[in-house]
Write a protein that holds these residues in place. Structure first.
Motif, short mmCIF file in Angstrom:
data_model
loop_
_atom_site.label_atom_id
_atom_site.label_comp_id
_atom_site.label_asym_id
_atom_site.label_seq_id
_atom_site.Cartn_x
_atom_site.Cartn_y
_atom_site.Cartn_z
N ASN A 38 0.81 -1.22 0.00
CA ASN A 38 0.00 0.00 0.00
C ASN A 38 0.85 1.28 0.00
O ASN A 38 0.74 2.10 0.92
N PRO A 39 1.69 1.45 -1.02
CA PRO A 39 2.53 2.65 -1.04
C PRO A 39 1.73 3.92 -1.24
O PRO A 39 0.66 3.91 -1.83
N ARG A 40 2.27 5.01 -0.72
CA ARG A 40 1.72 6.33 -0.93
C ARG A 40 2.78 7.17 -1.63
O ARG A 40 3.97 6.99 -1.39
N SER A 41 2.35 8.07 -2.46
CA SER A 41 3.26 8.90 -3.26
C SER A 41 4.07 9.85 -2.40
O SER A 41 3.68 10.18 -1.28
N PRO A 42 5.20 10.32 -2.94
CA PRO A 42 5.98 11.34 -2.23
C PRO A 42 5.14 12.59 -1.96
O PRO A 42 4.21 12.89 -2.69
N ASP A 51 9.72 10.92 0.70
CA ASP A 51 9.79 10.20 -0.56
C ASP A 51 8.71 9.14 -0.74
O ASP A 51 8.74 8.37 -1.69
N GLY A 52 7.76 9.11 0.16
CA GLY A 52 6.65 8.18 0.09
C GLY A 52 6.51 7.45 1.41
O GLY A 52 7.21 7.73 2.39
N SER A 53 5.59 6.52 1.43
CA SER A 53 5.40 5.69 2.61
C SER A 53 4.81 4.36 2.18
O SER A 53 4.38 4.20 1.03
#
Length: 109
Positions: A38-42, A51-53
């Protein structure tokens, strides 16, 4: 990028530093997505770049991603630790670095 492997990184190396950094962040987003993290954008907050999460075991981790020629040194790791400790007490972080050289012997001593 999965099928290109090493060629992918060689292609990135030919880009200008800032463009390469953004391409590396995009690569990480795709990688984290492939592993269902479940990455999140920078994003930017109060003048600093995150740089994201990603999410792992229901915990959110802030990401610091670097592509640089020189190995990571303690100063960069301490700066990231300071960035994380300045957030909520439950904040966690992952520092990801890609370098053509190995880490400095003093980095982890």
């Amino acid at each position: 990028w999965w099928g290109r492997g090493r060629d992918f990184f060689q292609d990135l190396a030919s880009l200008a530093p800032q463009e390469r950094g953004y391409a590396f962040e995009n690569f990480l987003q795709e990688l984290f997505t492939a592993f269902q993290l479940n990455p999140r954008s920078p994003f930017r907050i109060l003048g600093e770049q995150i740089d994201g999460s990603l999410e792992l075991d229901k915990e959110i981790y802030l990401i610091e991603a670097k592509w640089q020629n020189a190995p990571v040194d303690q100063k960069e790791l301490y700066a990231f630790a300071g960035k994380i400790s300045g957030k909520a007490i439950w904040s966690r972080g992952i520092f990801i670095s890609y370098s053509w050289e190995f880490a400095s012997p003093t980095t982890f001593s």
